[in-house]
Design an enzyme around this catalytic site. Structure first.
Site: not given
Lengths: 576, 612
Positions: A82, A151, A219, A221, A441, A447, A486, A490
């Site tokens: 990414r 991120r 994470k 954001k 996603c 994934c 899932c 995302c």
């Protein structure tokens, strides 16, 4: 100001990942050795965890997994890379580099993510270093694209408020670099940089002044919205900035929102999507200080014992917003100003050519599932490559996985229009509004988290829904539809007016009732259903919506008024 | 002695013919004939005239010949074990006659003993471009050098194994034959050159030699002969090359991942009920079937009837023409003898021209990569009848594959690793007979005719503490799976190091998860891999060896055995060069010293190859 709400960080033994981070010596671990191991195309679990901080996930082609096991071959390990693209802005030169890397080391396609980043899929372990080096040479980086850090900072690409964009974009870049990890590990491992003396040997100097040696618990954001568009889904961000334009028409500052996040875990109601809450206003020069202090609070108070409870939203919900604001202002040493007025209208993109206030043209192009790829009858990748060769403006990846060809002069516009025509690329307006408003996603086959299909499946579900919508006269009615493989979120499914979260192959939980402008979460309507049941469920609701909706009423609002689902007023009642 | 009706079992016409013939025969021819006759007498009891009195008053006259030496030396040069097996068979025969037999691989034979030999028999195969097998190399060089002793007074004969589809057919055997004569030895039986279908010709040679030494030494038939034979039979299963076992296919899977340009079959065969067993390093012989579509094309080209009965067996067994071409005859390879015989059936004079000695190069070029159908199409019209096939074509030979399993790890099973061979040549798609048969037409539950081919020249060290270096790219890795599985079962302690290579890591890493498991468990100590098409620079196993040269040399110095399996033409040659470089560089040796070092390893059985 007084610490009225002082609390202790949550207890419990640190999770394995926390130990790993601590022992990794600022993200080095044994990555160098593991990368040079030729016997496996994969990495050991610990190094894979660290690799995320470097912008890559190990994945494997799950379509082939069982077949290969029988063939006495290990899984088809490959890496997703990414690329941090602050605000989603890339130069034509950078576009060409990414395009060539897709062929050279990837699977021949580029993925534009829901967070305005580039993703390459299918990179083999031995090619990671070359790929990262070429990305670096193009003045891009993969560092901190994933991992327990801040991120890629999102930013509205704003083609029709061009004078604002450069300012807002500037702050997204500043935030990205201010919060980027400072460890030299990235240079050492990927760019053949000199090994810098270990931090332990440099007494008194902290390698990571903001993060410290264990980085964040999870994470983090950040996104910047420019009303009336909420394309970045600012309420889904841990930390959001909502641009406020002053009376002079210039950027006055930002309303600040905190505590949003999409991810949850099936079957665990202690996990839930949450929307961020606006807590005040800051001027542009306060932005970096504010962001840094917010991050340090999460660093110090986030749950480091159980990763699924570690996101910032739980930290705030656990201790309460008053505590957080106190703690923040305490760390800042100054107080937030009251939030200013603003109004969001939508989260989707506005397709087609739009002239900016500076007289330059911008084309917002529909890219299905953000996948830039050549197919038999759609040479999108080739077209964009040819455009990049002549383009003098820039490219902007949108939060809806689309692309803006921005800052186009009138002269180049003619050429670009001709190129698009040559390769048969339409702007997107020919698609149904539902398709244009779809988000998915990556999910299967690469994934590792996916329980069901998303990117590969949503288009065919829309194929079945389109005739229903057409029959109901709703072909051009925008309805946000989102699908993820899932519950990690995302594609921000908890903000879809209709959304599907994968449970198992072919089975989804179906949600409805999110706000059209991203200001209300959706609610589960059906659990674990397959395509036929999805159709049977949605068809009558669509027809009823067509017949009974109020003037201008959005689908997400209608299903609540009609009683299909209850409005979710806060993440904490999402499961009720 | 004149044969008469009164002193022999022959009619006067027969006696006259024999009397005419005998004086014209050389000693060698007589020996050969006596062997030939005794072979047929032994092998075909039913056909022998029971009432004919075989022993006459004059027959024991042979006893008058002074008793000759009673030792014989049998040397073999064997790559796959065929020569060794045949040499062993001759040894049993001679022991049966009371001989003291020295049976040895050529590289194990002390060359200073050579001048003492009285009978010397050589069984040697030929490989590639006329090359001797590995364990014949040093002896071959010695014999052809100035150091070779004069061999006057010695008697010898040579059995050569080869393949007529190669230019230098049986060259190694022929060279031995010529050289021994040059050194003054007496050829008591003419050399026999065997094609891939060697059993009958080799048996005849053994019988001839046996007959010749019995005439020469006047040794009477030894009573213990029968015991030797039965002992030999006891260790073998009833299933042999001549009587293959129909093994059930338990599993067949492609080891190459999706997207590979290769296809490698992993076959798991059941040995249940066969009594067959094997050791690491051994091979399995597989009798394949020809491609049915190619068979159909040949039959239809000639306008024959698929169901016509033709004779396929020595005893006059018949089968349909289709079956005969599917199972009995080789139709994918052209050889010089085949073309020579075909002249008689072709109405095209160009074929007769092609086989003329002066057109040798053209013939070689023509046979290269062409098959029977090409020949039929290119040199029509034909007068050949289905019944002529038996005279024209070679028997379909079995294919040998190094075994990829340990019988201790997989009791009553044998695993094979077979890479599918397909290519285009002379405007047609060509298919490897056995590899395509096993890849495309063999299903679990089918039966495959197989036999075990022992390979004593490719054996793990006896001492399990001895370090082992294995170089096996591609399907060459098969025997090392057997080696390692065996070690996994036995808990051998020695260090092991495998070099593997192929084209692409993702799809072509044969038995990858097996190696990973063995590495993790420590059964395999080191694994170095080279994938030639994953990077701009082509990397092969020899490069990985060179990169690890220092350590590799240490292993050699610590007594490691080196095994190389796979492609002979390029790989084995490059690997050998790499070994020489490493020995030179890290052992501080000149090229000559390095070569001597490697030869010594070879003589000690520490450098073994199974190359093809």
């Amino acid at each position: 100001m007084a610490k009225n709400h002082k609390v202790e960080p949550i207890g419990g033994p640190p999770s394995d990942v926390e130990h790993l981070k601590l022992e990794s010596n600022y993200l080095r671990g044994s990555l160098t050795e593991s990368l040079s191991n030729r016997i496996t195309g994969g990495l050991p679990e610990l190094d894979n965890r660290l690799l995320k901080f470097h912008g890559s996930y190990m994945q494997d082609d799950r379509d082939y997994r069982n077949e290969r096991e029988k063939q006495k071959l290990e899984p088809y390990f490959q890496f997703m890379l990414r690329v941090v693209t602050p605000g989603g802005v890339a130069t034509p030169e950078q576009w060409l580099v990414m395009d060539s890397l897709a062929d050279k080391y990837g699977t021949g396609s580029l993925k534009l993510t829901t967070r305005q980043a580039f993703q390459l899929h299918g990179v083999l372990k031995w090619n990671l270093k070359h790929t990262i080096q070429e990305i670096h040479q193009a003045m891009l980086t993969t560092l901190a694209a994933c991992g327990d850090v801040s991120r890629n900072v999102m930013c509205n690409p704003n083609p029709y408020q061009s004078e604002l964009h450069s300012e807002v974009f500037y702050w997204s870049q500043q935030l990205t670099s201010h919060l980027a990890p400072k460890t030299p590990a990235y240079h050492e491992i990927w760019l053949d940089g000199e090994k810098v003396v270990d931090s332990t040997e440099q007494e008194g100097v902290e390698v990571e002044p903001i993060y410290g040696p264990v980085y964040l618990p999870r994470k983090f954001k950040i996104g910047i919205a420019v009303p009336p568009s909420n394309d970045v889904d600012v309420y889904s961000q841990d930390l959001g900035f909502i641009a406020i334009v002053g009376e002079d028409g210039k950027l006055a500052g930002f309303n600040v929102s905190v505590g949003g996040g999409m991810g949850m875990t099936h079957g665990d109601t202690a996990t839930y999507p949450q929307l961020a809450k606006v807590i005040g206003f800051v001027t542009p020069d306060q932005v970096l200080d504010l962001a840094e202090k917010v991050v340090t609070i999460q660093r110090d108070y986030g749950n480091r014992s159980v990763r699924k409870y570690a996101r910032f939203k739980y930290t705030i919900d656990r201790h309460g917003m008053p505590w957080f604001i106190d703690e923040l202002q305490d760390r800042l040493g100054w107080e937030l100003a009251p939030a200013r007025e603003f109004h969001f209208e939508h989260t989707g993109d506005r397709y087609g050519w739009i002239k900016g206030k500076d007289g330059k043209w911008n084309l917002n192009l529909y890219v299905q599932a953000g996948r830039v790829v050549d197919t038999e009858d759609n040479k999108l990748r080739t077209a964009l490559r040819e455009i990049a060769k002549i383009h003098t403006g820039d490219f902007r990846l949108t939060a809806n996985q689309n692309l803006v060809i921005a800052n186009v002069t009138a002269q180049k516009k003619t050429k670009i229009v001709a190129l698009l025509k040559e390769y048969g690329i339409a702007e997107g307006t020919q698609y149904s509004a539902l398709r244009r408003s779809a988000l998915s996603c990556v999910a299967l086959p690469t994934c590792g988290l996916a329980m069901a299909e998303a990117e590969r499946y949503l288009p065919s579900l829309i194929d079945r829904l389109e005739p229903v919508l057409a029959e109901a006269g709703l072909r051009d009615k925008e309805i946000n539809i989102r699908m993820t493989g899932c519950p990690n979120g995302c594609a921000r499914p908890a903000l879809g007016e209709i959304s599907f979260i994968g449970k198992s192959p072919g089975k989804y939980n179906m949600y409805m009732g999110a706000g059209f402008s991203g200001d209300r979460l959706s609610k589960m309507y059906k659990e674990n259903i397959g395509e036929d049941e999805i159709m049977d469920t949605l068809t009558p609701i669509i027809h009823r919506y067509a017949a009974e909706r109020n003037n201008g009423e959005h689908f997400g609002d209608f299903v609540i008024r009609a009683g299909y689902v209850k409005a979710v007023t806060d993440g904490t009642n999402f499961h009720e | 002695m004149q044969l008469l009706v009164t002193n022999s079992p022959f009619t006067s016409e027969q006696a006259e013919l024999i009397n005419k013939l005998l004086p014209t025969l050389t000693e060698a021819q007589k020996n050969w004939l006596s062997g030939y006759l005794s072979f047929y007498a032994a092998g075909n009891v039913a056909a022998a005239t029971a009432e004919a009195p075989i022993v006459t008053a004059e027959a024991p006259a042979a006893a008058a010949i002074p008793e000759g030496p009673k030792e014989a030396t049998i040397l073999f040069g064997s790559q796959t074990g065929n020569s060794q097996r045949l040499a062993g068979r001759l040894a049993d025969k001679l022991k049966g006659q009371g001989f003291e037999v020295t049976l040895s691989a050529m590289n194990k034979f002390k060359t200073n003993k050579l001048k003492e030999v009285s009978y010397l028999f050589i069984v040697a195969s030929t490989h590639g471009e006329g090359d001797p097998p590995d364990n014949a190399l040093t002896f071959y060089e010695f014999l052809n050098s100035k150091r070779a002793p004069k061999l006057e007074g010695a008697k010898f004969s040579v059995l050569a194994l080869g393949d007529t589809s190669y230019e230098f057919f049986c060259k190694t055997g022929a060279d031995f034959d010529t050289r021994l004569a040059e050194l003054g030895a007496e050829r008591i039986v003419d050399r026999v050159d065997c094609d891939v279908d060697f059993e009958d010709a080799a048996a005849a040679w053994i019988a001839s030699v046996n007959g010749a030494v019995s005439t020469a030494s006047a040794a009477s038939a030894a009573p213990q002969g029968a015991a030797v034979v039965s002992q030999a039979a006891a260790v073998e299963s009833e299933y042999t090359r001549a009587n293959p076992f129909m093994a059930e296919v338990l599993e067949t899977l492609n080891l190459n991942g999706r997207g590979s340009d290769r296809e490698t079959r992993h076959l798991e065969l059941s040995l249940e009920g066969s009594g067959l067993s094997y050791e690491p390093g051994d091979a399995v012989g597989v009798y394949p079937q020809n491609d049915p579509s190619l068979v159909e094309e040949i039959i239809s080209f000639l306008g024959w009837n698929s169901d016509e009965k033709v004779v396929t067996g020595k005893a006059g067994e018949t089968s349909t023409l289709r079956e005969a071409l599917l199972h009995h005859y080789e139709i994918t390879v052209l050889t010089k003898p085949l073309l020579e015989k075909a002249v008689a059936f072709s109405g095209n004079s160009k074929l007769a021209d092609l086989v003329k000695p002066e057109n040798k190069e053209d013939l070689k070029a023509y046979t290269n990569g062409r098959d029977l159908l090409d020949l039929l199409r290119d040199y029509a019209p034909w007068t050949i009848q289905a019944g002529d096939l038996a005279n024209l074509l070679r028997k379909l030979p079995p294919r040998l594959y190094s075994i990829a399993s340990s019988v201790n790890a997989h009791p009553e099973e044998v695993h094979l690793t077979i890479r599918k061979v397909e290519y285009e040549a002379h405007g047609r798609d060509r298919k490897g007979v056995c590899s395509v048969y096993t890849s495309e037409r063999l299903q679990p539950g089918d039966k495959l005719p197989i036999f075990i081919q022992q390979n004593p020249n490719f054996k793990p060290p006896v001492n399990s503490d001895t370090p082992v270096i294995m170089v096996g790219p591609g399907t060459g890795v098969a025997p090392f799976r057997a080696f390692m599985e065996e070690r996994e079962e036995s808990g051998a302690a020695g260090q092991t190091w495998l070099f593997y290579g192929d084209r692409h890591f993702v799809t072509d890493f044969l038995y990858q998860t097996d190696w990973q498991r063995m590495l993790k468990d420590g059964v395999l100590s080191k694994l170095d891999v080279a994938f030639s098409r994953d990077s701009d620079e082509k990397v092969y196993v020899q490069h990985r060896m060179l990169q690890n040269g220092e350590e590799l040399y240490k292993w050699l110095e610590n007594g490691a055995h080196v095994y190389v399996c796979g492609d002979e033409k390029h790989m084995a040659h490059d690997v050998q060069s790499a070994l020489l470089t490493i020995i030179g560089q890290y052992g501080g040796k000149s090229p000559e010293e390095a070569a001597a070092y490697l030869s010594q390893l070879q003589e000690q059985g520490r450098y073994q190859r199974d190359v093809y």
